[in-house]
Design an enzyme around this catalytic site. Structure first.
Site, PDB file in Angstrom:
ATOM      1  N   LYS A  70       4.964   2.796  11.793  1.00  0.00           N
ATOM      2  CA  LYS A  70       3.615   2.009  12.434  1.00  0.00           C
ATOM      3  C   LYS A  70       3.841   1.041  13.050  1.00  0.00           C
ATOM      4  CE  LYS A  70      -0.494  -0.097  10.872  1.00  0.00           C
ATOM      5  NZ  LYS A  70       0.121  -1.255  11.152  1.00  0.00           N
ATOM      6  N   ASP A  71       4.909   0.035  12.946  1.00  0.00           N
ATOM      7  CA  ASP A  71       5.211  -0.851  13.712  1.00  0.00           C
ATOM      8  C   ASP A  71       6.557  -0.553  14.544  1.00  0.00           C
ATOM      9  OD1 ASP A  71       3.649  -3.400  12.484  1.00  0.00           O
ATOM     10  OD2 ASP A  71       4.667  -2.495  10.654  1.00  0.00           O
ATOM     11  N   HIS A  81       0.798  -1.261  -0.020  1.00  0.00           N
ATOM     12  CA  HIS A  81      -0.082  -0.094   0.124  1.00  0.00           C
ATOM     13  C   HIS A  81       0.823   1.089   0.086  1.00  0.00           C
ATOM     14  CE1 HIS A  81       1.003   0.229   4.174  1.00  0.00           C
ATOM     15  NE2 HIS A  81       0.544  -0.929   4.534  1.00  0.00           N
ATOM     16  N   HIS A  87       3.800   1.239   2.033  1.00  0.00           N
ATOM     17  CA  HIS A  87       5.382   0.567   1.745  1.00  0.00           C
ATOM     18  C   HIS A  87       5.833   1.327   0.666  1.00  0.00           C
ATOM     19  CE1 HIS A  87       2.906  -2.958   2.929  1.00  0.00           C
ATOM     20  NE2 HIS A  87       3.987  -3.350   3.487  1.00  0.00           N
TER      21      HIS A  87
HETATM   22  O1  PAF Z   1       6.824  -5.290   8.773  1.00  0.00           O
HETATM   23  C1  PAF Z   1       6.903  -6.068   8.081  1.00  0.00           C
HETATM   24  O2  PAF Z   1       6.268  -6.452   6.717  1.00  0.00           O
HETATM   25  C2  PAF Z   1       7.625  -7.522   8.516  1.00  0.00           C
HETATM   26  O3  PAF Z   1       7.449  -7.873   9.575  1.00  0.00           O
HETATM   27  C3  PAF Z   1       8.934  -7.524   7.831  1.00  0.00           C
HETATM   28  C4  PAF Z   1       9.718  -6.680   8.573  1.00  0.00           C
HETATM   29  C5  PAF Z   1       8.789  -7.661   6.366  1.00  0.00           C
HETATM   30  C6  PAF Z   1       9.453  -8.985   8.419  1.00  0.00           C
HETATM   31  O4  PAF Z   1       8.684 -10.265   7.879  1.00  0.00           O
END
Ligand code: PAF
Length: 253
Positions: A149-150, A34, A37
């Protein structure tokens, strides 16, 4: 756009780039791309000579098999988005390629990974850190890009990179939101329009509540099943369920 499917070829290719003195920007993803990314890709493009994106739906970081099965898989659309953005290399390894040891070797962090999301998703960050270490070793980036976000994931990856002296820079990129305030996530695809409207309120509540307890109460009042709301690392972080869809978000305090 060069497509690489094996670890051996990925490693040889990044080695060659390094010998030529090229900077590599790396964006690891699980697909279902999305605008969030694409922002990471944009940033990687602006700061490096070559951009490598990986798409790998990493089973080891899902503690719930159903969640893994329901995760959207949109490889064709993802590849064409990356092609249009001028990505140089798309790395598409299989589980067998990345886990020849059958996940017998793992990276474990014993502090932050046990809290917040880690408390509710046992083994999740072990899976994340292990796959990220593998991907970084294969792509040998100068810079690797992760979304804020993460936030907990970002902090754990920064910690791993520094603890294992990995020669790269970890870049955290601010969360991209819809105009409603909803943080972009691959899981949003599973929300109905009504659920989406409700989910748009999460960031507002996190931002404007006086305390994390008040934010939790407000989210529950709206109908979310709240896993946690906590103030930590200068952020207010939350994980909630809207029916069976798990959503996370965080705001700066
Ligand atoms: O954030 C993500 O999409 C995933 O946790 C990652 C960093 C690609 C690892 O699989």
């Amino acid at each position: 756009m060069k497509i690489i499917r094996t670890c051996r070829e990925m490693q040889a290719y990044s080695h060659e780039l390094k010998l030529k003195g090229e900077n590599i920007g790396f964006v690891p993803t699980m697909g279902a791309l999305h605008a969030g990314h694409l922002e990471l890709v944009k940033r990687a493009k602006s700061e490096n000579d070559v951009v490598v994106v990986s798409i790998f739906l990493n089973a080891t970081q899902f503690h719930n098999q159903q969640d893994f099965e329901k995760y959207p898989r949109t490889l064709e659309k993802d590849s064409s988005l990356l092609f249009d953005m001028g990505v140089d290399v798309l790395f598409l390894p299989t589980h067998e390629e990345l886990y020849p040891d059958d996940y017998k070797y793992r990276v474990q962090e014993l502090d932050l990974s046990q809290e917040l999301c880690g408390k509710y998703r046992p083994g999740h960050f072990e899976g994340v850190l292990t796959v990220v270490l593998k991907l970084l070793n294969l792509t040998q980036p100068t810079r690797a890009y992760f979304g804020e976000k993460d936030f907990q994931q970002l902090k754990l990856i920064e910690g791993m990179v520094s603890s294992f002296f990995l020669p790269l820079e970890v870049i955290g990129v601010p969360t991209i939101r819809e105009s409603s305030g909803l943080a972009l996530s691959s899981r949003n695809e599973r929300l109905s329009s009504e659920q989406k409207q409700m989910a748009a309120k999460i960031s507002e509540i996190l931002k404007f509540s006086q305390t994390s307890t008040e934010a939790k109460e407000q989210l529950e009042k709206l109908g979310f099943q709240v896993e946690y709301v906590e103030d930590k690392m200068g952020r207010r972080l939350a994980a909630v369920y809207s029916n069976d869809v798990r959503l996370i978000d965080n705001v700066s305090l």
